[in-house]
Design a protein around this motif. Structure first.
Motif, PDB file in Angstrom:
ATOM      1  N   ALA A 223      -0.468 -13.640  -2.416  1.00 40.12           N
ATOM      2  CA  ALA A 223      -0.074 -12.745  -3.506  1.00 40.12           C
ATOM      3  C   ALA A 223       0.712 -11.558  -2.960  1.00 40.12           C
ATOM      4  CB  ALA A 223      -1.309 -12.264  -4.263  1.00 40.12           C
ATOM      5  N   ALA A 224       0.274 -11.031  -1.827  1.00 38.42           N
ATOM      6  CA  ALA A 224       0.965  -9.891  -1.211  1.00 38.42           C
ATOM      7  C   ALA A 224       2.379 -10.261  -0.794  1.00 38.42           C
ATOM      8  CB  ALA A 224       0.166  -9.382  -0.008  1.00 38.42           C
ATOM      9  N   LEU A 225       2.557 -11.463  -0.266  1.00 36.99           N
ATOM     10  CA  LEU A 225       3.889 -11.902   0.147  1.00 36.99           C
ATOM     11  C   LEU A 225       4.834 -11.993  -1.050  1.00 36.99           C
ATOM     12  CD1 LEU A 225       2.803 -14.618   2.725  1.00 36.99           C
ATOM     13  CD2 LEU A 225       4.024 -12.497   3.252  1.00 36.99           C
TER      14      LEU A 225
ATOM     15  N   LYS B 135       0.834  -1.206   0.000  1.00 32.79           N
ATOM     16  CA  LYS B 135       0.000   0.000   0.000  1.00 32.79           C
ATOM     17  C   LYS B 135       0.861   1.245   0.000  1.00 32.79           C
ATOM     18  CE  LYS B 135      -3.784   2.208   2.559  1.00 32.79           C
ATOM     19  NZ  LYS B 135      -4.657   2.130   3.776  1.00 32.79           N
ATOM     20  N   HIS B 136       1.985   1.183   0.716  1.00 35.84           N
ATOM     21  CA  HIS B 136       2.927   2.307   0.774  1.00 35.84           C
ATOM     22  C   HIS B 136       3.432   2.667  -0.621  1.00 35.84           C
ATOM     23  CE1 HIS B 136       5.968   4.909   2.601  1.00 35.84           C
ATOM     24  NE2 HIS B 136       6.851   4.371   1.768  1.00 35.84           N
ATOM     25  N   PHE B 137       3.479   1.666  -1.519  1.00 31.05           N
ATOM     26  CA  PHE B 137       3.963   1.877  -2.880  1.00 31.05           C
ATOM     27  C   PHE B 137       2.829   1.915  -3.910  1.00 31.05           C
ATOM     28  CE2 PHE B 137       7.676   0.256  -0.648  1.00 31.05           C
ATOM     29  CZ  PHE B 137       8.688   1.085  -1.126  1.00 31.05           C
ATOM     30  N   GLY B 138       1.597   2.002  -3.435  1.00 32.36           N
ATOM     31  CA  GLY B 138       0.459   2.157  -4.330  1.00 32.36           C
ATOM     32  C   GLY B 138       0.004   0.887  -5.021  1.00 32.36           C
ATOM     33  N   ILE B 139       0.338  -0.272  -4.446  1.00 27.60           N
ATOM     34  CA  ILE B 139      -0.047  -1.556  -5.033  1.00 27.60           C
ATOM     35  C   ILE B 139      -1.222  -2.132  -4.249  1.00 27.60           C
ATOM     36  CG2 ILE B 139       0.728  -3.895  -5.606  1.00 27.60           C
ATOM     37  CD1 ILE B 139       3.600  -2.756  -5.653  1.00 27.60           C
ATOM     38  N   ASP B 140      -2.261  -2.552  -4.965  1.00 26.65           N
ATOM     39  CA  ASP B 140      -3.473  -3.058  -4.322  1.00 26.65           C
ATOM     40  C   ASP B 140      -3.799  -4.458  -4.837  1.00 26.65           C
ATOM     41  OD1 ASP B 140      -5.887  -2.652  -2.651  1.00 26.65           O
ATOM     42  OD2 ASP B 140      -6.933  -2.775  -4.566  1.00 26.65           O
ATOM     43  N   ILE B 141      -4.324  -5.308  -3.963  1.00 23.35           N
ATOM     44  CA  ILE B 141      -4.680  -6.687  -4.324  1.00 23.35           C
ATOM     45  C   ILE B 141      -6.123  -6.953  -3.913  1.00 23.35           C
ATOM     46  CG2 ILE B 141      -4.154  -9.136  -3.982  1.00 23.35           C
ATOM     47  CD1 ILE B 141      -1.294  -8.308  -3.266  1.00 23.35           C
ATOM     48  N   LYS B 142      -6.911  -7.457  -4.846  1.00 23.71           N
ATOM     49  CA  LYS B 142      -8.297  -7.822  -4.540  1.00 23.71           C
ATOM     50  C   LYS B 142      -8.616  -9.191  -5.136  1.00 23.71           C
ATOM     51  CE  LYS B 142     -10.692  -3.434  -3.797  1.00 23.71           C
ATOM     52  NZ  LYS B 142      -9.520  -2.585  -3.661  1.00 23.71           N
ATOM     53  N   ALA B 143      -9.162 -10.074  -4.299  1.00 24.55           N
ATOM     54  CA  ALA B 143      -9.593 -11.394  -4.756  1.00 24.55           C
ATOM     55  C   ALA B 143     -11.086 -11.533  -4.487  1.00 24.55           C
ATOM     56  CB  ALA B 143      -8.805 -12.491  -4.048  1.00 24.55           C
ATOM     57  N   TYR B 144     -11.731 -12.431  -5.223  1.00 27.45           N
ATOM     58  CA  TYR B 144     -13.163 -12.645  -5.059  1.00 27.45           C
ATOM     59  C   TYR B 144     -13.534 -14.031  -5.576  1.00 27.45           C
ATOM     60  CZ  TYR B 144     -13.188 -11.419 -10.047  1.00 27.45           C
ATOM     61  OH  TYR B 144     -12.935 -11.384 -11.398  1.00 27.45           O
ATOM     62  N   VAL B 145     -14.676 -14.523  -5.145  1.00 28.31           N
ATOM     63  CA  VAL B 145     -15.175 -15.826  -5.603  1.00 28.31           C
ATOM     64  C   VAL B 145     -15.806 -15.649  -6.980  1.00 28.31           C
ATOM     65  CG1 VAL B 145     -16.823 -17.678  -5.171  1.00 28.31           C
ATOM     66  CG2 VAL B 145     -15.537 -16.681  -3.265  1.00 28.31           C
ATOM     67  N   SER B 146     -15.324 -16.431  -7.956  1.00 26.25           N
ATOM     68  CA  SER B 146     -15.847 -16.334  -9.319  1.00 26.25           C
ATOM     69  C   SER B 146     -16.533 -17.611  -9.784  1.00 26.25           C
ATOM     70  CB  SER B 146     -14.722 -15.977 -10.295  1.00 26.25           C
ATOM     71  OG  SER B 146     -13.678 -16.931 -10.225  1.00 26.25           O
TER      72      SER B 146
ATOM     73  N   VAL C  26     -13.666 -21.483  -7.432  1.00 25.05           N
ATOM     74  CA  VAL C  26     -12.542 -20.718  -7.974  1.00 25.05           C
ATOM     75  C   VAL C  26     -12.503 -19.336  -7.331  1.00 25.05           C
ATOM     76  CG1 VAL C  26     -11.581 -19.639 -10.052  1.00 25.05           C
ATOM     77  CG2 VAL C  26     -12.579 -21.927 -10.190  1.00 25.05           C
ATOM     78  N   VAL C  27     -11.294 -18.902  -6.975  1.00 26.20           N
ATOM     79  CA  VAL C  27     -11.058 -17.539  -6.499  1.00 26.20           C
ATOM     80  C   VAL C  27     -10.242 -16.816  -7.565  1.00 26.20           C
ATOM     81  CG1 VAL C  27      -9.923 -16.088  -4.771  1.00 26.20           C
ATOM     82  CG2 VAL C  27     -11.168 -18.143  -4.056  1.00 26.20           C
ATOM     83  N   SER C  28     -10.739 -15.681  -8.031  1.00 27.99           N
ATOM     84  CA  SER C  28     -10.003 -14.843  -8.982  1.00 27.99           C
ATOM     85  C   SER C  28      -9.339 -13.703  -8.225  1.00 27.99           C
ATOM     86  CB  SER C  28     -10.955 -14.266 -10.038  1.00 27.99           C
ATOM     87  OG  SER C  28     -11.482 -15.285 -10.852  1.00 27.99           O
ATOM     88  N   CYS C  29      -8.199 -13.238  -8.744  1.00 26.80           N
ATOM     89  CA  CYS C  29      -7.448 -12.193  -8.045  1.00 26.80           C
ATOM     90  C   CYS C  29      -6.850 -11.225  -9.052  1.00 26.80           C
ATOM     91  CB  CYS C  29      -6.337 -12.832  -7.205  1.00 26.80           C
ATOM     92  SG  CYS C  29      -5.419 -11.667  -6.147  1.00 26.80           S
ATOM     93  N   VAL C  30      -6.810  -9.946  -8.701  1.00 24.00           N
ATOM     94  CA  VAL C  30      -6.198  -8.930  -9.555  1.00 24.00           C
ATOM     95  C   VAL C  30      -5.304  -8.027  -8.715  1.00 24.00           C
ATOM     96  CG1 VAL C  30      -8.245  -7.442  -9.341  1.00 24.00           C
ATOM     97  CG2 VAL C  30      -6.617  -7.063 -11.198  1.00 24.00           C
ATOM     98  N   VAL C  31      -4.117  -7.773  -9.240  1.00 16.66           N
ATOM     99  CA  VAL C  31      -3.154  -6.875  -8.601  1.00 16.66           C
ATOM    100  C   VAL C  31      -3.060  -5.621  -9.463  1.00 16.66           C
ATOM    101  CG1 VAL C  31      -0.783  -6.570  -7.804  1.00 16.66           C
ATOM    102  CG2 VAL C  31      -1.844  -8.848  -7.742  1.00 16.66           C
ATOM    103  N   THR C  32      -3.344  -4.460  -8.887  1.00 20.40           N
ATOM    104  CA  THR C  32      -3.246  -3.196  -9.616  1.00 20.40           C
ATOM    105  C   THR C  32      -2.137  -2.342  -9.004  1.00 20.40           C
ATOM    106  OG1 THR C  32      -4.965  -2.219  -8.201  1.00 20.40           O
ATOM    107  CG2 THR C  32      -5.674  -3.189 -10.287  1.00 20.40           C
TER     108      THR C  32
END
Length: 359
Positions: free
Chosen positions: A343-345, A145-156, A208-214
């Motif tokens: 993913a964050a690790l 977060k300090h570097f502006g990176i965000d991770i969101k996962a959800y059930v798809s 299935v869990v989908s994930c996106v890193v922005t």
């Protein structure tokens, strides 16, 4: 011995499902990072058991104790230690399988590897171990977060019910609006009803869990064996019950021609190099290219079912295994924060590596 993950930003976890507790040691976190304990607590609450009718009814608040590595709210650069105590173990629920091998569990393989096993809830092989990962991943998220990176996962997907929309078509701010963690409310209700019907039939189902890193910059990852997508794959496949990982176009990409699949470069209005499409999933040559990183993780049905099954015991005799205890009918609602944590690790580790390999 397989209990640590990462190179610079590194975690080591310990503890068992029915032991006194679990914990994580985070090594390599830079000094001066603001450690938001309330954020860590929120992440732990997202993974904890007993959240709803479609999760295990084991009641663990998953409160953590911060033991070291933080002073006056900031990391000191020394190892950060956290423990999560178990408070709702019911080990007697597992006495009936003390010498029996549950189908599709790790009972047999642990017995063959170690010659001894903790049969209470699977011991170290239990998904309870992931509580420590989520704690470590929460700190990694704070760094990102300090570097502006965000991770969101959800059930798809749950069983045969599939969300036929890409992440760009969804409002990801609605992920936490329902107990399934699916941002499509209508589809979520359908999936919840399906899981509940599976639960009532004393069975389980996968998903299935989908994930996106922005916000990830270009240049994260290493060549050849330590490619970014390879490390993400390893991270996801290390999660209990995971049977598949694909990133970018994945298996669907095989039906496309190169002329369709290639991500054409262009220069945007700010002078930044971009791609017109993103079939690569934000990774090319094992290194991030600055586009969104997206992937999917497939989870099998939970192995413990409330239906009698045939098996063998430790001396090879035929036995019947009866399902008992408290178990999820479908793991994916609680797997969402675990996928995000792993993913964050990976991203935190490669972010720090990228800052050391050039002037």
């Amino acid at each position: 011995m397989g209990n640590s993950f990462g190179k610079i930003f590194k975690i080591s976890t310990f503890g068992e499902s029915h032991g006194k507790g679990l914990g994580v040691i985070i090594d390599g976190c830079p000094a001066g990072l603001a450690i938001d304990e309330e954020f860590i607590r929120t992440e732990m609450q997202r993974r904890k058991p007993g959240q709803s009718k479609i999760t295990t009814q084991r009641k663990e608040e998953d409160e953590f104790q911060l033991l070291s590595g933080v002073f006056e709210g900031k990391s000191t650069g020394t190892p950060i230690g956290m423990v999560i105590m178990n408070t709702d173990q019911k080990s007697k629920d597992y006495g009936h399988i003390a010498d029996k091998f549950r189908p599709s569990h790790a009972d047999y393989t642990y017995h063959e590897k170690y010659g001894v096993r903790d049969y209470r809830g699977g011991g170290r092989s239990s998904a309870r171990e992931t509580a420590a990962r989520v704690a470590g991943g929460a700190v990694a998220k704070l760094l990102l977060k300090h570097f502006g990176i965000d991770i969101k996962a959800y059930v798809s997907q749950v069983g045969h019910l599939k969300l036929d929309k890409s992440y760009q078509e969804l409002d990801l701010s609605k992920i936490e609006d329902n107990i399934l963690r699916c941002p499509d409310t209508k589809k979520a209700e359908e999936m919840i009803d399906y899981i509940d019907s599976i639960r009532k039939s004393r069975d389980t189902v996968g998903g299935v869990v989908s994930c996106v890193v922005t916000g990830a910059p270009a240049g994260l990852g290493e060549p050849v064996f330590d490619r970014l997508h390879a490390e993400l794959g390893k991270a996801m496949l290390s999660i209990n019950a995971v049977k598949g990982f694909e990133y970018g176009s994945g298996f669907e990409g095989v039906s496309m021609r190169g002329s369709e699949h290639n991500d054409v470069f262009y220069t945007d209005e700010s002078g930044k190099t971009r791609t017109k499409t993103n079939h690569s999933g934000g990774i090319q040559g094992g290194i991030s290219n600055g586009e969104d990183i997206y992937f999917k993780v497939a989870f099998k049905p939970v192995a413990t079912i409330m239906i009698d099954q045939e098996s063998v015991n430790e001396v090879g005799e035929a036995v019947t295994v009866s399902g008992k205890g408290r178990h999820d009918p479908c793991v994916v609602p609680r797997a969402v924060p675990i996928v995000e944590a792993m993913a964050a690790l990976v991203l935190a580790d490669y972010l720090l590596i990228s800052r050391t390999n050039k002037l």
